[in-house]
Write an enzyme that holds these catalytic residues in place. Structure first.
Site, PDB file in Angstrom:
ATOM      1  N   TYR A 139       0.859  -1.186   0.000  1.00 27.77           N
ATOM      2  CA  TYR A 139       0.000   0.000   0.000  1.00 27.77           C
ATOM      3  C   TYR A 139       0.896   1.237   0.000  1.00 27.77           C
ATOM      4  O   TYR A 139       1.488   1.589   1.022  1.00 27.77           O
ATOM      5  CB  TYR A 139      -0.901  -0.046   1.231  1.00 27.77           C
ATOM      6  CG  TYR A 139      -1.870   1.111   1.386  1.00 27.77           C
ATOM      7  CD1 TYR A 139      -2.164   1.986   0.346  1.00 27.77           C
ATOM      8  CD2 TYR A 139      -2.524   1.307   2.599  1.00 27.77           C
ATOM      9  CE1 TYR A 139      -3.049   3.029   0.505  1.00 27.77           C
ATOM     10  CE2 TYR A 139      -3.420   2.343   2.780  1.00 27.77           C
ATOM     11  CZ  TYR A 139      -3.682   3.197   1.728  1.00 27.77           C
ATOM     12  OH  TYR A 139      -4.577   4.230   1.902  1.00 27.77           O
ATOM     13  N   LYS A 169      -1.181  -1.130  -4.259  1.00 26.85           N
ATOM     14  CA  LYS A 169      -2.246  -0.120  -4.211  1.00 26.85           C
ATOM     15  C   LYS A 169      -1.528   1.218  -4.230  1.00 26.85           C
ATOM     16  O   LYS A 169      -0.878   1.613  -3.256  1.00 26.85           O
ATOM     17  CB  LYS A 169      -3.097  -0.262  -2.957  1.00 26.85           C
ATOM     18  CG  LYS A 169      -4.173   0.811  -2.813  1.00 26.85           C
ATOM     19  CD  LYS A 169      -4.890   0.688  -1.482  1.00 26.85           C
ATOM     20  CE  LYS A 169      -6.015   1.697  -1.337  1.00 26.85           C
ATOM     21  NZ  LYS A 169      -5.533   3.079  -1.120  1.00 26.85           N
TER      22      LYS A 169
END
Length: 305
Positions: A139, A169
């Protein structure tokens, strides 16, 4: 793990008036996302207040989301296990795997920060190797983690040592870095876009999936944006992206990330408020917020109960 295609919502954590989690609302929340064609749930992230929850609370949330997922078998569940202690991350990752999440996500340590891509990759590898059968995403959100390491550099270091690395992400505005990651190793990794307000630009670069908070309450808007882009109707796609920006501008006007819960209340799902230290300015200005939302004349683009 097959690459995602479509919208992955970052669910809010439902709270009562005392700031305790309403786990009993997860089932209905799950069904609501499915009804609006969301394909995944990225739980315990920024929108879900993961950094404000205890380890036990995050684990319990996983249990409720995966219990529903095992029954419904519709949404893919990704759990953010990242934090400042790799020991806690491993504990959280193993619990996630035992409960059948579809993937986990790791966050760069945000207090003692890694010195470079190699150190970041080694940190992630330490956690990922504890759940070798579970796909792992990184992330990337430097505005909150403070880790501004190039993701292209990270992939170069991580790919050889993290066999279960599935993708990233990507919540940052560096389109050069993002596109380089899309093409890395002939497109091996799933690059999920994380900035709702410039999703159209990411579609141009080749992304087919996105993780976002506004997908909780405005999924129809983004699916129409994707459809317009895919059909070559760029004027309509640009118009829809501007509508997304108009929605997001109200987040800033009424206090920031917590205003997402105002939108949820607006569409009929009261999620309570964010925990401290996040401000909930929208709560005392909710009537003005509703007037501003109504003035956008975008009711047809909001998600439906």
């Amino acid at each position: 793990m097959k690459k995602f295609e479509g919208l992955i919502a970052a669910p809010f954590t439902p709270m009562d008036k005392k700031g305790e989690i309403r786990y009993d609302r997860v089932g209905d929340y799950y069904d609501f996302l499915v009804k609006n064609k969301v394909v995944g749930a990225f739980i315990n992230g920024s929108t879900g207040e993961g950094v404000s929850l205890t380890q036990k609370e995050k684990m319990k949330a996983v249990e409720f989301w995966t219990a529903k997922s095992k029954t419904a078998k519709t949404l893919k569940v990704i759990n953010l296990v990242g934090g400042t202690s790799y020991k806690e991350c491993i504990e959280n990752a193993q619990h996630s795997a035992e409960n059948g999440v579809d993937a986990i996500a790791l966050l760069a340590p945000y207090y003692f920060k890694p010195a470079g891509a190699k150190q970041l990759a080694e940190y992630c590898a330490t956690i990922a190797e504890a759940v070798p059968q579970t796909p792992v995403f990184f992330y990337h959100i430097p505005v909150l983690s403070g880790c501004f390491i190039s993701m292209f550099d990270f992939l170069q270091e991580a790919a050889p040592i993290i066999p279960n690395l599935a993708g990233i992400k990507f919540t940052h505005e560096d389109f050069m870095d993002f596109m380089s990651c899309i093409h890395f190793m002939n497109g091996k990794f799933d690059m999920m876009w994380g900035r709702d307000e410039n999703m159209l630009s990411a579609l141009v670069l080749g992304t087919r999936s996105a993780v976002g908070s506004t997908f909780n309450y405005a999924a129809p808007l983004y699916y129409q944006l994707i459809e317009a882009f895919d059909s070559g109707n760029l004027p309509l796609a640009r118009k829809l992206q501007q509508m997304s920006i108009d929605i997001i501008r109200l987040l800033g006007k009424y206090g920031g990330i917590a205003t997402g819960k105002a939108y949820m209340k607006y569409i009929g799902l009261d999620m309570g408020e964010f925990r401290l230290p996040v401000k909930n300015d929208w709560a005392k200005n909710y009537e003005n917020f509703v007037e501003d939302v109504n003035s956008l004349n975008m009711q047809e683009f909001f998600s439906k109960l």
